[in-house]
Design a protein around this motif. Sequence first.
Motif, PDB file in Angstrom:
ATOM      1  N   ALA A   1       0.821  -1.202   0.000  1.00 46.68           N
ATOM      2  CA  ALA A   1       0.000   0.000   0.000  1.00 46.68           C
ATOM      3  C   ALA A   1       0.856   1.253   0.000  1.00 46.68           C
ATOM      4  O   ALA A   1       2.019   1.227   0.415  1.00 46.68           O
ATOM      5  N   TRP A   2       0.252   2.314  -0.458  1.00 45.36           N
ATOM      6  CA  TRP A   2       0.809   3.663  -0.312  1.00 45.36           C
ATOM      7  C   TRP A   2      -0.040   4.399   0.726  1.00 45.36           C
ATOM      8  O   TRP A   2      -1.273   4.282   0.736  1.00 45.36           O
ATOM      9  N   TYR A   3       0.667   5.165   1.539  1.00 47.59           N
ATOM     10  CA  TYR A   3       0.030   5.982   2.557  1.00 47.59           C
ATOM     11  C   TYR A   3       0.548   7.407   2.403  1.00 47.59           C
ATOM     12  O   TYR A   3       1.566   7.640   1.759  1.00 47.59           O
ATOM     13  N   ARG A   4      -0.124   8.345   3.042  1.00 41.08           N
ATOM     14  CA  ARG A   4       0.383   9.714   3.049  1.00 41.08           C
ATOM     15  C   ARG A   4       0.029  10.391   4.359  1.00 41.08           C
ATOM     16  O   ARG A   4      -0.936  10.022   5.013  1.00 41.08           O
TER      17      ARG A   4
ATOM     18  N   GLY B   1       9.784   3.823   6.035  1.00 43.50           N
ATOM     19  CA  GLY B   1      10.892   4.535   5.431  1.00 43.50           C
ATOM     20  C   GLY B   1      10.801   6.022   5.729  1.00 43.50           C
ATOM     21  O   GLY B   1       9.970   6.461   6.528  1.00 43.50           O
ATOM     22  N   GLN B   2      11.638   6.786   5.049  1.00 41.30           N
ATOM     23  CA  GLN B   2      11.666   8.226   5.309  1.00 41.30           C
ATOM     24  C   GLN B   2      10.558   8.960   4.561  1.00 41.30           C
ATOM     25  O   GLN B   2      10.269  10.125   4.850  1.00 41.30           O
ATOM     26  N   GLY B   3       9.945   8.287   3.608  1.00 43.62           N
ATOM     27  CA  GLY B   3       8.893   8.925   2.826  1.00 43.62           C
ATOM     28  C   GLY B   3       9.463   9.850   1.764  1.00 43.62           C
ATOM     29  O   GLY B   3      10.669  10.123   1.709  1.00 43.62           O
ATOM     30  N   THR B   4       8.581  10.315   0.896  1.00 45.75           N
ATOM     31  CA  THR B   4       8.969  11.268  -0.146  1.00 45.75           C
ATOM     32  C   THR B   4       7.927  12.397  -0.155  1.00 45.75           C
ATOM     33  O   THR B   4       6.723  12.142  -0.157  1.00 45.75           O
ATOM     34  N   GLN B   5       8.424  13.620  -0.162  1.00 44.48           N
ATOM     35  CA  GLN B   5       7.542  14.786  -0.058  1.00 44.48           C
ATOM     36  C   GLN B   5       6.936  15.112  -1.421  1.00 44.48           C
ATOM     37  O   GLN B   5       7.661  15.246  -2.413  1.00 44.48           O
ATOM     38  N   VAL B   6       5.632  15.270  -1.431  1.00 48.44           N
ATOM     39  CA  VAL B   6       4.924  15.742  -2.612  1.00 48.44           C
ATOM     40  C   VAL B   6       4.260  17.066  -2.249  1.00 48.44           C
ATOM     41  O   VAL B   6       3.504  17.147  -1.283  1.00 48.44           O
TER      42      VAL B   6
ATOM     43  N   ALA C   1       1.620  16.134   0.789  1.00 52.52           N
ATOM     44  CA  ALA C   1       1.859  15.262   1.944  1.00 52.52           C
ATOM     45  C   ALA C   1       3.195  14.558   1.755  1.00 52.52           C
ATOM     46  O   ALA C   1       3.794  14.624   0.681  1.00 52.52           O
ATOM     47  N   VAL C   2       3.621  13.879   2.807  1.00 50.84           N
ATOM     48  CA  VAL C   2       4.729  12.931   2.682  1.00 50.84           C
ATOM     49  C   VAL C   2       4.110  11.569   2.390  1.00 50.84           C
ATOM     50  O   VAL C   2       3.188  11.145   3.092  1.00 50.84           O
ATOM     51  N   TYR C   3       4.607  10.915   1.360  1.00 54.86           N
ATOM     52  CA  TYR C   3       4.061   9.642   0.918  1.00 54.86           C
ATOM     53  C   TYR C   3       4.994   8.503   1.332  1.00 54.86           C
ATOM     54  O   TYR C   3       6.221   8.599   1.170  1.00 54.86           O
ATOM     55  N   TYR C   4       4.375   7.441   1.831  1.00 54.41           N
ATOM     56  CA  TYR C   4       5.098   6.275   2.313  1.00 54.41           C
ATOM     57  C   TYR C   4       4.517   5.013   1.690  1.00 54.41           C
ATOM     58  O   TYR C   4       3.341   4.954   1.352  1.00 54.41           O
TER      59      TYR C   4
END
Length: 114
Positions: free
Chosen positions: A35-38, A105-110, A91-94
């Motif tokens: 899954a992807w979360y934000r 993880g550290q996530g990626t900023q969108v 959001a930051v996406y994880y």
Amino acid sequence: QVQLVESGGGLVQPGGSLRLSCTASGSVFSSNAMAWYRQAPGKQRELVARIFLGGSTNYADSVKGRFTISRDSAKNTLYLQMNNLKPEDTAVYYCNTVDRYLVWGQGTQVTVSS
């Protein structure tokens, strides 16, 4: 322990597109629903999209028709194609399993802004 690494975020104008990627240090994508979360500032982390082992997918109502989750098990990579982005997608996406049992993880900023 499996490490998740998200990438592909950035600054995009409303209506634009981004493709996020998630790689794992172990072969988790072929044996887990993913899954992807934000998480937006000041809000709880929320589920965005899921992909199950058989390939079926489902999405949060807020992204349905705009986002597409996919998986390449051979490359050990999970993707999230995001089209027609809106400011509320900021959001930051994880990524994680559907059960959220891996270390985040550290996530990626969108950031979606004009």
